[in-house]
Design a protein around this motif. Sequence first.
Motif, mmCIF file in Angstrom:
data_model
loop_
_atom_site.group_PDB
_atom_site.id
_atom_site.type_symbol
_atom_site.label_atom_id
_atom_site.label_comp_id
_atom_site.label_asym_id
_atom_site.label_seq_id
_atom_site.Cartn_x
_atom_site.Cartn_y
_atom_site.Cartn_z
ATOM 1 N N ILE A 226 0.833 -1.205 0.000
ATOM 2 C CA ILE A 226 0.000 0.000 0.000
ATOM 3 C C ILE A 226 0.867 1.255 0.000
ATOM 4 O O ILE A 226 1.802 1.381 0.790
ATOM 5 N N ILE A 227 0.546 2.164 -0.912
ATOM 6 C CA ILE A 227 1.237 3.463 -0.980
ATOM 7 C C ILE A 227 0.542 4.393 0.016
ATOM 8 O O ILE A 227 -0.653 4.654 -0.098
ATOM 9 N N HIS A 228 1.269 4.887 1.004
ATOM 10 C CA HIS A 228 0.693 5.718 2.058
ATOM 11 C C HIS A 228 1.341 7.103 2.018
ATOM 12 O O HIS A 228 2.548 7.237 2.236
ATOM 13 N N LEU A 229 0.541 8.116 1.710
ATOM 14 C CA LEU A 229 1.059 9.473 1.536
ATOM 15 C C LEU A 229 0.352 10.417 2.498
ATOM 16 O O LEU A 229 -0.877 10.405 2.591
ATOM 17 N N LYS A 230 1.136 11.260 3.201
ATOM 18 C CA LYS A 230 0.549 12.187 4.170
ATOM 19 C C LYS A 230 1.087 13.590 3.937
ATOM 20 O O LYS A 230 2.256 13.772 3.599
ATOM 21 N N GLU A 232 -0.097 18.067 4.940
ATOM 22 C CA GLU A 232 -0.936 18.927 5.773
ATOM 23 C C GLU A 232 -2.353 18.951 5.199
ATOM 24 O O GLU A 232 -2.565 19.281 4.033
ATOM 25 N N ASP A 233 -3.304 18.549 5.980
ATOM 26 C CA ASP A 233 -4.726 18.538 5.612
ATOM 27 C C ASP A 233 -5.088 17.482 4.571
ATOM 28 O O ASP A 233 -6.167 17.522 3.984
ATOM 29 N N ILE A 234 -4.193 16.514 4.334
ATOM 30 C CA ILE A 234 -4.536 15.448 3.382
ATOM 31 C C ILE A 234 -3.768 14.179 3.714
ATOM 32 O O ILE A 234 -2.604 14.227 4.142
ATOM 33 N N GLU A 235 -4.432 13.033 3.547
ATOM 34 C CA GLU A 235 -3.810 11.721 3.710
ATOM 35 C C GLU A 235 -4.426 10.799 2.674
ATOM 36 O O GLU A 235 -5.636 10.827 2.442
ATOM 37 N N VAL A 236 -3.570 9.972 2.049
ATOM 38 C CA VAL A 236 -4.023 9.087 0.977
ATOM 39 C C VAL A 236 -3.367 7.717 1.133
ATOM 40 O O VAL A 236 -2.195 7.629 1.498
ATOM 41 N N ALA A 237 -4.116 6.659 0.854
ATOM 42 C CA ALA A 237 -3.566 5.300 0.783
ATOM 43 C C ALA A 237 -4.085 4.663 -0.500
ATOM 44 O O ALA A 237 -5.278 4.766 -0.799
ATOM 45 N N ILE A 238 -3.187 4.007 -1.257
ATOM 46 C CA ILE A 238 -3.554 3.490 -2.592
ATOM 47 C C ILE A 238 -2.938 2.112 -2.807
ATOM 48 O O ILE A 238 -1.766 1.883 -2.487
ATOM 49 N N VAL A 329 -5.693 18.756 -4.318
ATOM 50 C CA VAL A 329 -5.491 17.312 -4.425
ATOM 51 C C VAL A 329 -4.561 16.981 -5.585
ATOM 52 O O VAL A 329 -3.665 16.141 -5.455
ATOM 53 N N ILE A 330 -4.746 17.634 -6.737
ATOM 54 C CA ILE A 330 -3.890 17.379 -7.900
ATOM 55 C C ILE A 330 -2.432 17.687 -7.580
ATOM 56 O O ILE A 330 -1.533 16.896 -7.884
ATOM 57 N N ASP A 331 -2.177 18.818 -6.948
ATOM 58 C CA ASP A 331 -0.800 19.202 -6.616
ATOM 59 C C ASP A 331 -0.166 18.202 -5.661
ATOM 60 O O ASP A 331 1.006 17.816 -5.817
ATOM 61 N N PHE A 332 -0.927 17.763 -4.658
ATOM 62 C CA PHE A 332 -0.394 16.824 -3.672
ATOM 63 C C PHE A 332 -0.080 15.477 -4.321
ATOM 64 O O PHE A 332 1.013 14.923 -4.139
ATOM 65 N N ILE A 333 -1.038 14.919 -5.069
ATOM 66 C CA ILE A 333 -0.842 13.604 -5.693
ATOM 67 C C ILE A 333 0.301 13.658 -6.706
ATOM 68 O O ILE A 333 1.145 12.747 -6.765
ATOM 69 N N LYS A 334 0.328 14.721 -7.486
ATOM 70 C CA LYS A 334 1.373 14.838 -8.511
ATOM 71 C C LYS A 334 2.769 14.796 -7.885
ATOM 72 O O LYS A 334 3.669 14.096 -8.372
ATOM 73 N N LYS A 336 3.670 13.863 -4.511
ATOM 74 C CA LYS A 336 3.965 12.755 -3.596
ATOM 75 C C LYS A 336 3.934 11.394 -4.295
ATOM 76 O O LYS A 336 4.807 10.541 -4.057
ATOM 77 N N LEU A 337 2.928 11.161 -5.145
ATOM 78 C CA LEU A 337 2.847 9.876 -5.826
ATOM 79 C C LEU A 337 3.968 9.724 -6.841
ATOM 80 O O LEU A 337 4.578 8.661 -6.970
ATOM 81 N N ASP A 338 4.256 10.786 -7.561
ATOM 82 C CA ASP A 338 5.357 10.758 -8.534
ATOM 83 C C ASP A 338 6.680 10.439 -7.831
ATOM 84 O O ASP A 338 7.454 9.594 -8.296
ATOM 85 N N ASN A 339 6.933 11.086 -6.711
ATOM 86 C CA ASN A 339 8.161 10.826 -5.942
ATOM 87 C C ASN A 339 8.213 9.372 -5.485
ATOM 88 O O ASN A 339 9.256 8.712 -5.552
ATOM 89 N N TYR A 340 7.057 8.890 -5.002
ATOM 90 C CA TYR A 340 7.014 7.516 -4.489
ATOM 91 C C TYR A 340 7.360 6.511 -5.592
ATOM 92 O O TYR A 340 8.151 5.580 -5.382
ATOM 93 N N LEU A 341 6.757 6.680 -6.758
ATOM 94 C CA LEU A 341 6.992 5.732 -7.851
ATOM 95 C C LEU A 341 8.436 5.788 -8.348
ATOM 96 O O LEU A 341 8.998 4.758 -8.751
ATOM 97 N N HIS A 342 9.035 6.962 -8.314
ATOM 98 C CA HIS A 342 10.454 7.071 -8.692
ATOM 99 C C HIS A 342 11.351 6.339 -7.700
ATOM 100 O O HIS A 342 12.373 5.760 -8.084
#
Length: 637
Positions: A226-230, A232-238, A329-334, A336-342
């Motif tokens: 599970i990809i877990h990203l946190k 300020e004011d947002i948390e995501v798990a994918i 949301v777009i800025d955060f996912i772009k 944090k998720l991009d960094n994670y996948l790299h």
Amino acid sequence: MSVGYSEDSIKTLEWQEHIRKRPGMYIGKLGDGSQPDDGIYILLKEVVDNSIDEFMMGNGKRIDITLNDKTVSIRDYGRGIPQGKLIDVASKMNTGAKYDSKVFKKSVGLNGVGIKAVNALSKQFIIKSIREGVTREAEFSAGILVSDKEYPANGEPNGTFVQFTPDETVFGNYVFQEEYIETMIRNYTYLNTNLLITFNEKEFISKNGLLDLLNENISSEPLYPIIHLKGEDIEVAITHGTGYGEDYYTFVNGQHTTQGGTHLSAFREAYVKTIREFYKKDFDPSDIRTSIIAAISIKVEDPVFESQTKTKLGSKDMGPNGPSVRQFVIDFIKEKLDNYLHKHGEVAQTLLQKILESEKERKAISGIKKLARERAKKASLHNRKLRDCRVHYNSKNPRAEETTLFITEGDSASGSITKSRDVNTQAVFSLRGKPLNTYGLTKKIVYENEEFNLLQSALDIEEDMDNLRYNKIVIATDADVDGMHIRLLLITFFLQFFPELIRQGHLFILQTPLFRVRNKKKTIYCYSPEEKEKAIAELGPNPEITRFKGLGEISPDEFKNFIGPDIRLDPVRLTKDDQIQELLSFYMGKNTPDRQEFIINNLRIEEDIIDEEPPVKISDIDENVDKTDDSNENLVA
């Protein structure tokens, strides 16, 4: 003669009278406790939300909840309500501490109504504030103050205690389902890490937030960690599973937004956008999101919800001076998720493989899909299987929540429901017989099978759940062996290809009465042998007893009683413990030795059943046919 219109015609209701006359304005639907969004759970949530807001402000790390039959108690260990305002907080509309955003900047309950609704809709409501060695306690009944007293706290820690019993004159004969309360509590703990909540002395706590939520709710091994990203004011798990559909858990300020809203739309867009840019491929959105399992939680200042029950976020912005929800949301996912996948090449490779497999399957059936869509388009002009209604769930109509699609077997049952339904909100889809067993088949079958394709088209869920046309999809079959089998086949279809329909609480089984008991003055419909015996006792000697054997033999005039305001529905539910693939394999797969053994061990034959029952007269046998229904159900298994 015209009716007089004067000052006497204008009435002002007291606050509690208004809530009791119009409860839907404050808590949504009433219900009887059989569904997780029924009013009694909203009452509980309104009280707990206040305790959660205290925790979010750093006050109190524990909440105790107790359920004793129909009475609920909630005790937190925050600061305690200022005692001079205790009665105002419980009984004066638009009174609360949350209007000043400096105190409760991102809380759930913002309009000062919730606790008052709980008070007005409870036959007994007790609220205590324990503060600085003093306890102040007020008791109400249906919103009317009964007593107000003050006494020493005797060493009790600061905090607030609320106890309420929902009023049966408002809610009818309701029952609290502990399973729904536990799910609510788990969600609170995921969103408030290190908060301890006890429920009837059972403890719930989460250390890892949404990561724990997905780990505890995924029934099979995910494709990648599970990809877990946190932030300020947002948390995501994918992560991704192996089935079809999209599975989301969404929250705003700790509120479970079961119908999504602007934050979910933003996440789905942001995820596709980020994946496309990372792989530098213009993948189809459906290929990217198929079988995704994700949770997203955001905190918004002064959130705007589309109803008092707060199940869908309407806010466009994060706050008065903040960015839009979409851009945030777009800025955060772009990033944090991009960094994670790299950083995690093996996850990126697994995800790419999953997308390519989805793309391959989609292209393989693209020709069939095109033909199926053309067929569905022609059928929609004159679809003999669908008797549609005027209002739909994806419309802005105030009755959208009432929309229901009955899936029936055979012309006679369809005819009875069609003639007795509410044409504004109730539609009927008629099956010609037993549908195909779809276990182990790919989505190709949905397009190859005309009946399934027309059902998918009627629901409008081919692409996603956004355009779902009916809030409730109700399987309406006879309660015999064939009817039970059709239920299983339809549930298998939805589990296999549209599990989110079940997870979001849209699929139901229609209960219809087994008996009609009547005399010259009164008719009682009975849904069980126990209800039948009670009706016989109520109506006196020698009432007329009719045993209904199928939906088709119930007249349209009578059917109105079963699909109207008093409709009885059994929700089809998936819990975190349900292993979907194992369930489908056991019940709907090939005739395995395990299932053969299960049937042999659970088979009940008529001689056994008769031995268990007291002797009956021959004339009573017809009325007691239902006593063999359990064996029928086991035979289906």
